[in-house]
Scaffold this motif. Structure first.
Motif, PDB file in Angstrom:
ATOM      1  N   ALA A   1       0.270 -74.240 -71.519  1.00  0.00           N
ATOM      2  CA  ALA A   1       0.289 -74.594 -70.095  1.00  0.00           C
ATOM      3  C   ALA A   1       0.417 -76.107 -69.918  1.00  0.00           C
ATOM      4  O   ALA A   1       1.101 -76.581 -68.999  1.00  0.00           O
ATOM      5  CB  ALA A   1      -0.978 -74.089 -69.414  1.00  0.00           C
TER       6      ALA A   1
ATOM      7  N   ARG B   1       7.665 -79.378 -66.524  1.00  0.00           N
ATOM      8  CA  ARG B   1       7.928 -79.164 -65.096  1.00  0.00           C
ATOM      9  C   ARG B   1       7.991 -80.494 -64.352  1.00  0.00           C
ATOM     10  O   ARG B   1       8.776 -80.676 -63.419  1.00  0.00           O
ATOM     11  CB  ARG B   1       6.828 -78.266 -64.513  1.00  0.00           C
TER      12      ARG B   1
ATOM     13  N   ARG C   1      -5.491 -79.490 -64.608  1.00  0.00           N
ATOM     14  CA  ARG C   1      -6.000 -78.123 -64.772  1.00  0.00           C
ATOM     15  C   ARG C   1      -5.823 -77.649 -66.214  1.00  0.00           C
ATOM     16  O   ARG C   1      -6.709 -76.987 -66.775  1.00  0.00           O
ATOM     17  CB  ARG C   1      -5.278 -77.169 -63.808  1.00  0.00           C
ATOM     18  N   ALA C   2      -4.681 -77.986 -66.817  1.00  0.00           N
ATOM     19  CA  ALA C   2      -4.445 -77.585 -68.203  1.00  0.00           C
ATOM     20  C   ALA C   2      -5.415 -78.285 -69.139  1.00  0.00           C
ATOM     21  O   ALA C   2      -5.905 -77.689 -70.112  1.00  0.00           O
ATOM     22  CB  ALA C   2      -3.007 -77.899 -68.595  1.00  0.00           C
TER      23      ALA C   2
ATOM     24  N   ASP D   1      -1.517 -80.026 -61.951  1.00  0.00           N
ATOM     25  CA  ASP D   1      -1.281 -79.010 -62.977  1.00  0.00           C
ATOM     26  C   ASP D   1      -1.701 -79.520 -64.352  1.00  0.00           C
ATOM     27  O   ASP D   1      -2.292 -78.777 -65.152  1.00  0.00           O
ATOM     28  CB  ASP D   1       0.203 -78.625 -63.016  1.00  0.00           C
TER      29      ASP D   1
ATOM     30  N   ASP E   1       2.319 -82.010 -59.821  1.00  0.00           N
ATOM     31  CA  ASP E   1       2.458 -82.016 -61.280  1.00  0.00           C
ATOM     32  C   ASP E   1       1.191 -82.561 -61.932  1.00  0.00           C
ATOM     33  O   ASP E   1       0.710 -82.026 -62.947  1.00  0.00           O
ATOM     34  CB  ASP E   1       3.645 -82.884 -61.704  1.00  0.00           C
TER      35      ASP E   1
ATOM     36  N   ALA F   1       3.495 -77.992 -68.132  1.00  0.00           N
ATOM     37  CA  ALA F   1       3.287 -78.846 -66.964  1.00  0.00           C
ATOM     38  C   ALA F   1       4.039 -80.167 -67.111  1.00  0.00           C
ATOM     39  O   ALA F   1       4.592 -80.691 -66.137  1.00  0.00           O
ATOM     40  CB  ALA F   1       1.793 -79.107 -66.769  1.00  0.00           C
TER      41      ALA F   1
END
Length: 242
Positions: free
Chosen positions: A146, A153, A126-127, A123, A120, A150
């Motif tokens: 995104a 999620r 990266r966003a 992610d 997580d 994330a």
């Protein structure tokens, strides 16, 4: 960019009919008043009535029958929650949606800080990087969506993700209201501003600090509201001086 009088009057009509439908005063299959009747009863123009009816149809509350009129749709009282793109075309609508999101985003960040995994966190980073590199409205919208996905999620609750994805699509028009034009420098400046808020949320989630994560998420939405209110006031002042 201020809300027009016609749009406001249409909002009022939509709310009136929604309430009548939800209370059962206008059950499924019942006929809506004619345009002429509404213009006389409420003192509005046919343009306002047509706009209100268009919104009701978009929400699945109204169906038109050629040569017969408009009727309350079957199952209208039991429709799913929805926000159509037409409803977030004005800054006032965006402000209402952001206000609604505030508690949701804060709770989501809180849970993410408690439950996030290494995947997580990757992610989220990266966003953040994608937002930092964006130079146009489409790229920044995608990166922002995104990022919030994330966080959703990371809560481990799939309903947070589903609702976040739903809201993300509906918030695209709000970004377009703010980022008008194709100036890459302006887009990058805006993306960097947003990303500073995002960074604070990620740091708190990485630290496993739900209190700080909640506070950072709430602050992020509060600052967005402030930006759109400033844009709204600027638009109103421009209209007055124009």
């Amino acid at each position: 960019m201020a809300v027009t009088k016609a749009a406001s009057l249409a909002d009022d009509l939509v709310q009136r009919f929604e309430e009548r439908i939800e209370t059962g005063d206008m059950p499924p299959g019942s006929r809506f008043p004619t345009e002429k009747t509404i213009t006389q009863d409420f003192g509005v123009s046919r343009t306002v009535v047509r706009e209100a009816y268009s919104r009701l149809a978009a929400r699945g509350l109204l169906v038109s029958r050629r040569g017969s009129g408009a009727y309350v749709a079957d199952g209208a009282q039991y429709r799913a929650f929805q926000v159509t793109a037409e409803e977030v075309g004005e800054i006032d609508d965006v402000l209402k949606l952001l206000e609604m999101r505030m508690g949701f985003e804060a709770e989501m960040a809180d849970l993410a800080a408690r439950r996030r995994t290494d995947g997580d966190l990757a992610d989220l980073r990266r966003a953040l990087a994608a937002m930092e590199e964006s130079s146009d409205v489409d790229a920044s919208v995608a990166a922002d969506a995104a990022f919030h996905a994330a966080i959703a999620r990371a809560t481990g609750n799939p309903y947070f993700l589903r609702f976040t994805q739903f809201l993300g699509v509906r918030l695209v028009p709000s970004r377009r209201l703010y980022l008008q034009g194709d100036d890459p420098v302006r887009h990058q400046r805006y993306a960097h501003t947003i990303n500073r808020d995002h960074e604070a949320i990620v740091v708190a989630i990485e630290a496993g600090d739900p209190v700080a994560a909640r506070r950072a998420a709430r602050r992020h939405i509060e600052k967005s509201i402030a930006r759109y209110r400033a844009l709204q006031v600027g638009g109103a002042q421009g209209a007055e001086s124009g």
